[in-house]
Design an enzyme around this catalytic site. Sequence first.
Site, PDB file in Angstrom:
ATOM      1  N   GLU A 269       9.062   4.506  -8.991  1.00  0.00           N
ATOM      2  CA  GLU A 269       8.832   3.154  -9.530  1.00  0.00           C
ATOM      3  C   GLU A 269      10.036   2.651 -10.324  1.00  0.00           C
ATOM      4  O   GLU A 269      10.243   1.446 -10.435  1.00  0.00           O
ATOM      5  CB  GLU A 269       7.570   3.132 -10.415  1.00  0.00           C
ATOM      6  CG  GLU A 269       6.287   3.179  -9.610  1.00  0.00           C
ATOM      7  CD  GLU A 269       5.053   2.778 -10.419  1.00  0.00           C
ATOM      8  OE1 GLU A 269       5.084   2.842 -11.656  1.00  0.00           O
ATOM      9  OE2 GLU A 269       4.043   2.405  -9.795  1.00  0.00           O
ATOM     10  N   HIS A 290       6.972  28.046   3.764  1.00  0.00           N
ATOM     11  CA  HIS A 290       6.373  28.393   5.055  1.00  0.00           C
ATOM     12  C   HIS A 290       5.890  27.152   5.789  1.00  0.00           C
ATOM     13  O   HIS A 290       5.082  27.245   6.703  1.00  0.00           O
ATOM     14  CB  HIS A 290       5.238  29.394   4.845  1.00  0.00           C
ATOM     15  CG  HIS A 290       5.733  30.679   4.261  1.00  0.00           C
ATOM     16  ND1 HIS A 290       5.892  31.828   5.001  1.00  0.00           N
ATOM     17  CD2 HIS A 290       6.163  30.968   3.009  1.00  0.00           C
ATOM     18  CE1 HIS A 290       6.383  32.787   4.225  1.00  0.00           C
ATOM     19  NE2 HIS A 290       6.551  32.275   3.009  1.00  0.00           N
ATOM     20  N   LYS A 392      -2.018  -5.457  -4.508  1.00  0.00           N
ATOM     21  CA  LYS A 392      -3.074  -5.938  -5.408  1.00  0.00           C
ATOM     22  C   LYS A 392      -3.461  -7.363  -5.042  1.00  0.00           C
ATOM     23  O   LYS A 392      -4.633  -7.724  -5.053  1.00  0.00           O
ATOM     24  CB  LYS A 392      -2.591  -5.909  -6.861  1.00  0.00           C
ATOM     25  CG  LYS A 392      -2.412  -4.529  -7.441  1.00  0.00           C
ATOM     26  CD  LYS A 392      -2.072  -4.621  -8.917  1.00  0.00           C
ATOM     27  CE  LYS A 392      -1.738  -3.273  -9.499  1.00  0.00           C
ATOM     28  NZ  LYS A 392      -1.120  -3.356 -10.802  1.00  0.00           N
TER      29      LYS A 392
HETATM   30  O1  PA5 Z   1       4.443   2.674 -14.614  1.00  0.00           O
HETATM   31  C1  PA5 Z   1       3.645   1.744 -14.634  1.00  0.00           C
HETATM   32  O2  PA5 Z   1       3.775   0.776 -15.416  1.00  0.00           O
HETATM   33  C2  PA5 Z   1       2.436   1.735 -13.711  1.00  0.00           C
HETATM   34  O3  PA5 Z   1       2.389   2.873 -12.917  1.00  0.00           O
HETATM   35  C3  PA5 Z   1       1.163   1.626 -14.526  1.00  0.00           C
HETATM   36  O4  PA5 Z   1       1.081   2.710 -15.402  1.00  0.00           O
HETATM   37  C4  PA5 Z   1      -0.091   1.603 -13.621  1.00  0.00           C
HETATM   38  O5  PA5 Z   1       0.016   0.598 -12.658  1.00  0.00           O
HETATM   39  C5  PA5 Z   1      -1.347   1.379 -14.471  1.00  0.00           C
HETATM   40  O6  PA5 Z   1      -1.263   0.180 -15.175  1.00  0.00           O
HETATM   41  P1  PA5 Z   1      -2.203  -0.118 -16.413  1.00  0.00           P
HETATM   42  O7  PA5 Z   1      -1.918   0.859 -17.480  1.00  0.00           O
HETATM   43  O8  PA5 Z   1      -1.833  -1.518 -16.831  1.00  0.00           O
HETATM   44  O9  PA5 Z   1      -3.627  -0.031 -15.925  1.00  0.00           O
END
Ligand code: PA5
Length: 402
Positions: A269, A290, A392
């Site tokens: 990310e 393996h 989303k």
């Molecule tokens: O790194 C990030 O910001 C994301 O992976 C969020 O942690 C994830 O989408 C969850 O979001 P939230 O804490 O707003 O529910």
Amino acid sequence: MIKFDFNTYVDVNEQDKESYKQRVEKIKETMYKKEALLDWLDTDTCISNEELKKLKKVASEVRKDADVLIVIGIGGSYLGAKAIYDMFNGYFTNSKPEIIFAGFNMSAEYAHELLEYIKGKSVYVNVVSKSGTTLEPSVALDVILKELKKRYTNEELKKRIIATTDKEKGTLKELANKEGYTTFVVPDNIGGRYSVLSPVGLFPLEVAGISASKLLKGAKQAKKYEDSAIEYAVIRDILYSRGKTIESYTVYEPKLYYFTEWLKQLFAETQGKDGKGIFPVSMVNTRDLHSLGQFIQEGNKMIFESVLVVENTRKLKLEHYKQDLSAINVMISDRVAQAHKNGEVSSLFFKIEKIDEEHVGALVYLFEFAAAMGGYLLDVYPFDQPGVSEYKRLVNESLEVR
Ligand code: PA5
């Protein structure tokens, strides 16, 4: 103590690394201005003393009364806690209270089995969402609250539901205010995947008996590893420029499996944007030697490995071999790297002395630093994840709200 070996099994010379020096210094300077989501750089901006005190107090109350703490969250809101919990938890035993994770899938089967599993148990819930609006945790909370409302009074629920979320906005914050749930704050300037050493990860870990203070101490001391984190980021960048587009986080202690999941999220990310980035995968060895091992040794040469080794695990004598089992495991990690180098695959080594809070806190900090530095080296903004919203949007178009 964490030891690094970025030389024995990697063909990157000092001159290549030197050429990054000026850029790295500039990036470091920018990072330490902390103008972006960089409050995780200092432990006192991860969590205030006051919040830490409250966290310990609530955690000790939960520890006394809970059989199970269900941590609801997805992505950065659960992966760090799960990664560290698994590292400390036994292979065949669970901590008391047991920490269970939910809200990271949309499986009705998972939800049914979870409800079945918590029957007759004293249940507490820590729902974690920075935005307070994410679908998966909202659904899990919906399912679990429905069950808990049958068992507990509203007054009882106030102490059993703990929300970790934004200090003022979001549906979860509104719900917590309305129902009077205990809340912890996700700091404004820390994004989800950098939040494990904030109340997001520290609360459930403290409930599990893993010391929040010691994790923070480890992260603070890890400033001394910053140069190694930078060297790691630079080598990754050089390997990437040579067409190495896949990085395997390779571990030799199965307990570290979820730590590789956390690393995958952290790096994917942070850096996977604008058509760029290294795709992270993981291997749990020797199991995967393996299976995936064949590909690494002889397949497409787009891979390099970042290997995490725990040097001092418990000793175990064997009848037929002179070395004990833990020494054989460490020896194998080295021979595998040699074999992979013979197959033109580089390995970078991170060797931690043992699994304790201070080492784990340090590991977290150094990988977070390397991920952010790597993002800046790639010229992407490390702290957003715009690509996540596309699915989303499409899901929201198809969801029908009651
Ligand atoms: O790194 C990030 O910001 C994301 O992976 C969020 O942690 C994830 O989408 C969850 O979001 P939230 O804490 O707003 O529910």
